[in-house]
Design an enzyme around this catalytic site. Structure first.
Site, PDB file in Angstrom:
ATOM      1  N   ARG A  89      -3.082  37.133   6.100  1.00 26.36           N
ATOM      2  CA  ARG A  89      -3.411  38.450   6.854  1.00 26.36           C
ATOM      3  C   ARG A  89      -3.634  38.108   8.457  1.00 26.36           C
ATOM      4  O   ARG A  89      -4.327  37.137   8.560  1.00 26.36           O
ATOM      5  CB  ARG A  89      -4.606  39.284   6.442  1.00 26.36           C
ATOM      6  CG  ARG A  89      -4.861  40.225   6.947  1.00 26.36           C
ATOM      7  CD  ARG A  89      -6.016  41.047   6.459  1.00 26.36           C
ATOM      8  NE  ARG A  89      -6.635  42.242   7.199  1.00 26.36           N
ATOM      9  CZ  ARG A  89      -7.742  42.701   7.265  1.00 26.36           C
ATOM     10  NH1 ARG A  89      -8.553  42.359   6.340  1.00 26.36           N
ATOM     11  NH2 ARG A  89      -8.080  44.012   7.850  1.00 26.36           N
ATOM     12  N   ALA A  97     -11.959  30.441   0.809  1.00 22.62           N
ATOM     13  CA  ALA A  97     -12.774  29.343  -0.003  1.00 22.62           C
ATOM     14  C   ALA A  97     -11.804  28.513  -0.636  1.00 22.62           C
ATOM     15  O   ALA A  97     -10.565  29.039  -1.398  1.00 22.62           O
ATOM     16  CB  ALA A  97     -13.785  30.168  -0.738  1.00 22.62           C
ATOM     17  N   ARG A 138      -1.936  22.115   8.347  1.00 21.89           N
ATOM     18  CA  ARG A 138      -1.075  22.200   9.551  1.00 21.89           C
ATOM     19  C   ARG A 138      -1.980  23.107  10.477  1.00 21.89           C
ATOM     20  O   ARG A 138      -2.873  23.716   9.908  1.00 21.89           O
ATOM     21  CB  ARG A 138       0.298  22.748   9.217  1.00 21.89           C
ATOM     22  CG  ARG A 138       0.399  24.026   8.728  1.00 21.89           C
ATOM     23  CD  ARG A 138       1.957  24.690   8.521  1.00 21.89           C
ATOM     24  NE  ARG A 138       1.919  25.849   8.130  1.00 21.89           N
ATOM     25  CZ  ARG A 138       1.999  27.054   8.686  1.00 21.89           C
ATOM     26  NH1 ARG A 138       1.904  26.811  10.029  1.00 21.89           N
ATOM     27  NH2 ARG A 138       1.946  28.266   8.251  1.00 21.89           N
ATOM     28  N   HIS A 178      -6.269   7.902   4.281  1.00 18.26           N
ATOM     29  CA  HIS A 178      -6.192   6.442   3.886  1.00 18.26           C
ATOM     30  C   HIS A 178      -4.693   6.373   4.118  1.00 18.26           C
ATOM     31  O   HIS A 178      -3.603   7.149   3.902  1.00 18.26           O
ATOM     32  CB  HIS A 178      -6.521   6.192   2.593  1.00 18.26           C
ATOM     33  CG  HIS A 178      -7.953   6.221   2.417  1.00 18.26           C
ATOM     34  ND1 HIS A 178      -8.734   4.883   2.129  1.00 18.26           N
ATOM     35  CD2 HIS A 178      -8.868   7.036   2.058  1.00 18.26           C
ATOM     36  CE1 HIS A 178      -9.971   5.212   2.116  1.00 18.26           C
ATOM     37  NE2 HIS A 178     -10.238   6.428   1.823  1.00 18.26           N
TER      38      HIS A 178
END
Length: 199
Positions: A191, A167, A173, A125
């Protein structure tokens, strides 16, 4: 022993009849290119998804304009703005996922897994006028990615091959190099997996 063999023979016969009938009926409702791959050729799961899809998509009108089987608990904004391999049809059979792609594309690399309750967003939005959206930006997931439960992928993100999203992460980015585990809000590399990942 003979009873077990008979039960197995009956089960195989019924499965072959089910698949044969499905091959005749299901293409009346879905595009053939989505009715191929491992879920239809190596398993009957794809045909089961398609029959359920007819009930939910064509009769009850959930995701009615989507030309492949989709769970009624998943939302896909635009069928023309999403690209995936038929072997990855399983990503549309779970629950809670939101593929918001009305103004830009979502591209999913082959072998990608998307867990439940994942949002992939191509347009936010406008913060100055919430009734409008900013211009959409494509989201690209490389081959062999795994998007963990309750994660959100925001507009313009490109994930390289074999990127695992922990999760609950918010990916703001791109991580084009891939071969890594990212997690957090905003997501960051936690990692590196190296270059020895098998396809």
């Amino acid at each position: 022993m003979g009873e077990v063999i008979l039960k197995r023979a009956i089960r195989n016969f019924l499965k072959s009849v089910f698949v044969a009938v499905s091959r005749l009926v299901i293409p009346l409702f879905y595009k053939r290119k989505y009715l191929s791959g491992k879920w239809f050729e190596e398993s009957a799961a794809g045909w089961l998804w398609a029959w359920k899809g007819i009930w939910w998509q064509k009769i009850h009108k959930f995701n009615r304009n989507i030309p492949w089987p989709v769970s009624p608990q998943i939302r896909v904004s635009s069928a023309v703005n999403i690209a995936f391999h038929p072997d990855d049809l399983n990503n549309f059979q779970g629950f809670g996922n939101y593929f918001q792609n009305f103004s830009a594309k979502i591209v999913m690399g082959r072998g990608t897994y998307i867990a439940p309750n994942v949002g992939i967003i191509t347009a936010n939005h406008d913060p100055l006028d919430l009734d409008k959206h900013l211009p959409g930006k494509d989201v690209v997931l490389g081959e062999g990615c795994w998007i963990g439960m309750n994660s959100v992928i925001l507009p313009g993100v490109v994930l390289g091959p074999h990127t695992i999203v922990g999760a609950g992460s918010v990916v703001t980015r791109s991580f084009v190099e891939g071969n890594c585990i990212i997690a957090g809000n905003p997501a960051r590399v936690i990692r590196n997996l190296g270059d020895n990942i098998e396809p």
